[in-house]
Design an enzyme around this catalytic site. Structure first.
Site, PDB file in Angstrom:
ATOM      1  N   ASN A   1       0.824  -1.219   0.000  1.00  0.00           N
ATOM      2  CA  ASN A   1       0.000   0.000   0.000  1.00  0.00           C
ATOM      3  C   ASN A   1       0.852   1.261   0.000  1.00  0.00           C
ATOM      4  O   ASN A   1       0.579   2.207  -0.738  1.00  0.00           O
ATOM      5  CB  ASN A   1      -0.951  -0.003   1.203  1.00  0.00           C
ATOM      6  CG  ASN A   1      -1.906  -1.175   1.166  1.00  0.00           C
ATOM      7  OD1 ASN A   1      -2.015  -1.848   0.136  1.00  0.00           O
ATOM      8  ND2 ASN A   1      -2.574  -1.435   2.274  1.00  0.00           N
TER       9      ASN A   1
ATOM     10  N   THR B   1     -14.822  38.882 -31.454  1.00  0.00           N
ATOM     11  CA  THR B   1     -15.607  38.499 -30.282  1.00  0.00           C
ATOM     12  C   THR B   1     -16.906  37.966 -30.865  1.00  0.00           C
ATOM     13  O   THR B   1     -17.350  38.465 -31.916  1.00  0.00           O
ATOM     14  CB  THR B   1     -15.896  39.684 -29.333  1.00  0.00           C
ATOM     15  OG1 THR B   1     -16.691  40.637 -30.034  1.00  0.00           O
ATOM     16  CG2 THR B   1     -14.611  40.364 -28.860  1.00  0.00           C
ATOM     17  N   HIS B   2     -17.490  36.960 -30.226  1.00  0.00           N
ATOM     18  CA  HIS B   2     -18.680  36.276 -30.771  1.00  0.00           C
ATOM     19  C   HIS B   2     -18.419  35.741 -32.180  1.00  0.00           C
ATOM     20  O   HIS B   2     -19.349  35.604 -32.968  1.00  0.00           O
ATOM     21  CB  HIS B   2     -19.899  37.203 -30.805  1.00  0.00           C
ATOM     22  CG  HIS B   2     -20.128  37.962 -29.532  1.00  0.00           C
ATOM     23  ND1 HIS B   2     -20.939  37.506 -28.517  1.00  0.00           N
ATOM     24  CD2 HIS B   2     -19.614  39.144 -29.098  1.00  0.00           C
ATOM     25  CE1 HIS B   2     -20.940  38.383 -27.522  1.00  0.00           C
ATOM     26  NE2 HIS B   2     -20.136  39.388 -27.842  1.00  0.00           N
TER      27      HIS B   2
ATOM     28  N   SER C   1      -8.764  13.410 -48.611  1.00  0.00           N
ATOM     29  CA  SER C   1     -10.022  12.688 -48.497  1.00  0.00           C
ATOM     30  C   SER C   1      -9.970  11.487 -49.439  1.00  0.00           C
ATOM     31  O   SER C   1      -9.295  11.519 -50.465  1.00  0.00           O
ATOM     32  CB  SER C   1     -11.162  13.622 -48.904  1.00  0.00           C
ATOM     33  OG  SER C   1     -12.248  12.873 -49.396  1.00  0.00           O
TER      34      SER C   1
ATOM     35  N   LYS D   1      -9.628  17.990 -51.295  1.00  0.00           N
ATOM     36  CA  LYS D   1      -9.601  18.215 -49.850  1.00  0.00           C
ATOM     37  C   LYS D   1      -8.207  18.156 -49.240  1.00  0.00           C
ATOM     38  O   LYS D   1      -7.365  17.372 -49.632  1.00  0.00           O
ATOM     39  CB  LYS D   1     -10.477  17.154 -49.134  1.00  0.00           C
ATOM     40  CG  LYS D   1     -11.945  17.324 -49.349  1.00  0.00           C
ATOM     41  CD  LYS D   1     -12.545  18.533 -48.639  1.00  0.00           C
ATOM     42  CE  LYS D   1     -12.630  18.336 -47.153  1.00  0.00           C
ATOM     43  NZ  LYS D   1     -13.698  17.399 -46.776  1.00  0.00           N
TER      44      LYS D   1
ATOM     45  N   ASN E   1      -7.297  18.210 -45.233  1.00  0.00           N
ATOM     46  CA  ASN E   1      -7.997  18.281 -43.945  1.00  0.00           C
ATOM     47  C   ASN E   1      -7.052  18.492 -42.764  1.00  0.00           C
ATOM     48  O   ASN E   1      -5.975  17.912 -42.728  1.00  0.00           O
ATOM     49  CB  ASN E   1      -8.788  16.985 -43.722  1.00  0.00           C
ATOM     50  CG  ASN E   1      -9.861  16.782 -44.775  1.00  0.00           C
ATOM     51  OD1 ASN E   1     -10.409  17.747 -45.299  1.00  0.00           O
ATOM     52  ND2 ASN E   1     -10.138  15.535 -45.102  1.00  0.00           N
TER      53      ASN E   1
ATOM     54  N   GLU F   1      -8.016  18.410 -35.448  1.00  0.00           N
ATOM     55  CA  GLU F   1      -9.302  17.810 -35.084  1.00  0.00           C
ATOM     56  C   GLU F   1      -9.119  16.697 -34.056  1.00  0.00           C
ATOM     57  O   GLU F   1      -9.902  16.565 -33.111  1.00  0.00           O
ATOM     58  CB  GLU F   1      -9.996  17.262 -36.328  1.00  0.00           C
ATOM     59  CG  GLU F   1     -10.473  18.348 -37.275  1.00  0.00           C
ATOM     60  CD  GLU F   1     -10.930  17.759 -38.603  1.00  0.00           C
ATOM     61  OE1 GLU F   1     -12.139  17.554 -38.761  1.00  0.00           O
ATOM     62  OE2 GLU F   1     -10.086  17.500 -39.471  1.00  0.00           O
TER      63      GLU F   1
ATOM     64  N   TYR G   1      -6.380   2.054   2.276  1.00  0.00           N
ATOM     65  CA  TYR G   1      -6.301   1.533   0.911  1.00  0.00           C
ATOM     66  C   TYR G   1      -7.518   0.696   0.555  1.00  0.00           C
ATOM     67  O   TYR G   1      -8.019  -0.088   1.361  1.00  0.00           O
ATOM     68  CB  TYR G   1      -5.028   0.674   0.732  1.00  0.00           C
ATOM     69  CG  TYR G   1      -4.922   0.088  -0.660  1.00  0.00           C
ATOM     70  CD1 TYR G   1      -4.386   0.840  -1.699  1.00  0.00           C
ATOM     71  CD2 TYR G   1      -5.403  -1.192  -0.946  1.00  0.00           C
ATOM     72  CE1 TYR G   1      -4.327   0.332  -2.990  1.00  0.00           C
ATOM     73  CE2 TYR G   1      -5.346  -1.712  -2.231  1.00  0.00           C
ATOM     74  CZ  TYR G   1      -4.800  -0.942  -3.247  1.00  0.00           C
ATOM     75  OH  TYR G   1      -4.746  -1.443  -4.519  1.00  0.00           O
TER      76      TYR G   1
ATOM     77  N   GLN H   1      -6.481   0.863  -7.515  1.00  0.00           N
ATOM     78  CA  GLN H   1      -5.647   0.327  -8.596  1.00  0.00           C
ATOM     79  C   GLN H   1      -6.051   0.942  -9.946  1.00  0.00           C
ATOM     80  O   GLN H   1      -5.261   0.976 -10.884  1.00  0.00           O
ATOM     81  CB  GLN H   1      -5.796  -1.200  -8.624  1.00  0.00           C
ATOM     82  CG  GLN H   1      -5.015  -1.893  -9.717  1.00  0.00           C
ATOM     83  CD  GLN H   1      -4.886  -3.384  -9.448  1.00  0.00           C
ATOM     84  OE1 GLN H   1      -4.146  -3.798  -8.584  1.00  0.00           O
ATOM     85  NE2 GLN H   1      -5.641  -4.186 -10.176  1.00  0.00           N
TER      86      GLN H   1
ATOM     87  N   LYS I   1      -4.165   4.296 -12.032  1.00  0.00           N
ATOM     88  CA  LYS I   1      -3.040   4.379 -12.975  1.00  0.00           C
ATOM     89  C   LYS I   1      -3.485   4.433 -14.422  1.00  0.00           C
ATOM     90  O   LYS I   1      -2.972   5.236 -15.196  1.00  0.00           O
ATOM     91  CB  LYS I   1      -2.078   3.204 -12.727  1.00  0.00           C
ATOM     92  CG  LYS I   1      -1.292   3.398 -11.420  1.00  0.00           C
ATOM     93  CD  LYS I   1      -0.481   2.211 -11.012  1.00  0.00           C
ATOM     94  CE  LYS I   1      -1.211   1.216 -10.139  1.00  0.00           C
ATOM     95  NZ  LYS I   1      -2.033   1.775  -9.050  1.00  0.00           N
TER      96      LYS I   1
HETATM   97  N1  ARG Z   1      -1.630  -3.212  -7.689  1.00  0.00           N
HETATM   98  C1  ARG Z   1      -2.049  -2.531  -6.500  1.00  0.00           C
HETATM   99  C2  ARG Z   1      -2.482  -1.090  -6.872  1.00  0.00           C
HETATM  100  O1  ARG Z   1      -2.080  -0.638  -7.875  1.00  0.00           O
HETATM  101  C3  ARG Z   1      -0.964  -2.449  -5.495  1.00  0.00           C
HETATM  102  C4  ARG Z   1      -1.408  -2.342  -4.092  1.00  0.00           C
HETATM  103  C5  ARG Z   1      -2.070  -3.583  -3.662  1.00  0.00           C
HETATM  104  N2  ARG Z   1      -2.325  -3.635  -2.259  1.00  0.00           N
HETATM  105  C6  ARG Z   1      -3.115  -4.537  -1.724  1.00  0.00           C
HETATM  106  N3  ARG Z   1      -3.289  -4.514  -0.470  1.00  0.00           N
HETATM  107  N4  ARG Z   1      -3.736  -5.414  -2.467  1.00  0.00           N
HETATM  108  O2  ARG Z   1      -3.218  -0.462  -6.182  1.00  0.00           O
END
Ligand code: ARG
Length: 457
Positions: free
Chosen positions: A111, A156-157, A278, A284, A286, A291, A318, A323, A326
């Site tokens: 953790n 403006t606008h 295109s 065209k 583009n 975009e 935790y 998880q 990420k």
């Molecule tokens: N893969 C977990 C995460 O990214 C790591 C921490 C896991 N901790 C646990 N007590 N299961 O959050």
């Protein structure tokens, strides 16, 4: 699937679908450098505090260093059935150095380990974004210098409003990206505290030295509450927010690039290498890149909401929900870095069509404010002057002409204050170049802005 390190309490192996569902290594493997760096600092601290032997720490650090270089070189592949990067590295260490490897996890938990790893990883990512933003600002400055005296309509606008210089318009974006660098730096400063030593949630009975780990990792200090240390993902939210703002800026810029490259405007032409054709319409060209940048802004906003929503109901400390942090923040940063990297050369290689900008500026009565200012400076109250100018515009529209083409006699029909110097006062370039108030559109003001931004970089 190898045996889990936590297998002791369990009578059965994990179901393989559950293993897939639970595993995060596909996403978190990219944090391997932070994970190993954190573990090396932790092992050194354990030895310094007499929690493990010096020889053990040396063996651990040597093992970790060899894993790092093998991962860097590709000699070692990630085991995609591992639970996460932390378990993978620890298992590999034990494979390499035997039972000593099992001492590394003393006085820490995954953790606090994962909380540390993300902070270290995002700190580097923020630096990369800052470098890219600086490159982008440099391109903007170069263009602004080149076109500091090119007159275009300011809007403006989305209605033609007053004449400005293209350099001035570009420098507005330099200001936005400069603030974005500030936001990245703010986020970095708050993120740079070490949660390691919070352990699972409550701290530890071992005589750890948390500050030593923080110092070794170049961090400003430690998270002062162990529960907060393992529960806090504010730094990821802050970074996701900064990323969303940068994308919003890029997206507004993209929108203008798209408008400017249309035949209706034709203020710029994108380089062939930065536009596409295109499949059916041969004529065209583009602005796909702009975009796509505008389009990708949505997913970066989405990631911010993902993080905020993931966190809002979580009790301390935790929870596995975390998880999910990420994937969201990594996607935001990947998208952002990709967008800035491609935006800068697209801007750098575009052709600016000054003639069309000036022509557009001449069509929209954008010197009407200057007619009013002319009268005001000769003693007519501004509101009266404003009305006279508006009436003149209406007269021009009825007679299909523009202010600068009226004869003095026509001007005088509306006010006898008008003299020959009105033509000089409403000349489009003069109108632009005389707006030399601080932060205004005049050439010397644009030059001052460029100088100031350069100094800040
Ligand atoms: N893969 C977990 C995460 O990214 C790591 C921490 C896991 N901790 C646990 N007590 N299961 O959050």
């Amino acid at each position: 699937m190898s045996e889990k390190m936590w297998a002791g309490r369990f009578k059965k192996q994990l179901d393989s679908d559950v293993n897939d569902f639970n595993s995060s290594i596909r996403v978190d493997c990219r944090m391997y450098r932070s994970d190993i760096g954190g573990s090396i600092a932790h092992a050194a601290m354990l030895a310094k505090q007499g929690i493990i032997g010096k020889d053990d720490a040396e063996k651990i650090i040597e093992g970790l260093t060899s894993i790092l270089s093998d991962l860097d070189s590709g000699a070692l592949q990630f085991d995609m059935t591992a639970e996460d990067i932390h378990m993978f590295v620890e298992a590999e260490l034990t494979k390499r150095i035997g039972d000593t490897g099992k001492k590394l996890h003393t006085a820490r938990s995954r953790n606090d380990q994962v909380a540390l790893d993300i902070r270290l990883h995002l700190r580097d990512e923020a630096d990369e974004v800052i470098t890219l933003l600086k490159e982008l600002i440099k391109v903007i400055i170069t263009k602004a210098e080149q076109y500091k005296a090119s007159v275009m309509p300011g809007y403006t606008h989305l209605q033609r409003a007053q004449p400005i210089t293209f350099g001035h318009h570009l420098m507005a974006y330099a200001q936005m990206f400069l603030r974005d660098i500030g936001r990245m730096e703010d986020a970095k400063a708050r993120m740079n505290f070490s949660p390691l030593g919070s352990c699972a949630l409550a701290g530890t009975t071992y005589p750890t030295d948390r500050m030593a780990v923080a110092n070794a990792l170049n961090m400003s200090g430690i998270c002062e509450n162990s529960l907060d240390g393992v529960s806090d993902r504010d730094f990821a939210v802050e970074l996701a927010n900064a990323a969303a703002l940068i994308m919003m800026h890029l997206s507004r810029f993209s929108e203008e690039i798209i408008l400017w490259s249309s035949w209706e405007f034709k203020f710029i032409e994108l380089d062939d290498a930065y536009s596409t054709g295109s499949s059916i319409m041969p004529q065209k060209k583009n602005p796909d890149i702009a975009e796509l940048v505008r389009g990708k802004t949505g997913r970066v906003y989405g990631n911010l909401v993902t993080l905020l929503t993931m966190l809002k109901g979580l009790p301390l400390a935790y929870n596995k929900d975390m998880q999910e942090d990420k994937e969201a923040i990594f996607d935001s940063l990947d998208t952002l870095k990709q967008c800035i990297s491609i935006f800068a050369p697209m801007l750098d290689t575009m052709t600016v069509i000054e003639k069309n900008m000036l022509e557009a500026a001449a069509k929209g009565f954008i010197n009407a404010t200057d007619v009013a200012d002319y009268l005001t400076k000769k003693g007519v109250p501004f509101r009266t002057a404003y009305k006279i100018s508006g009436t003149l515009v209406a007269y021009c529209i009825d007679n299909n002409t523009v202010l600068e083409k009226l004869s003095l006699a026509e001007f005088k029909q509306y006010s006898d204050v008008f003299e020959d110097d009105i033509y000089d006062a409403i000349n489009l370039e003069n109108c632009t170049f005389r707006r030399n108030s601080q932060g205004g559109t005049a050439v010397e003001s644009v030059e001052a802005q460029i100088k100031s931004v350069k100094e800040k970089l």
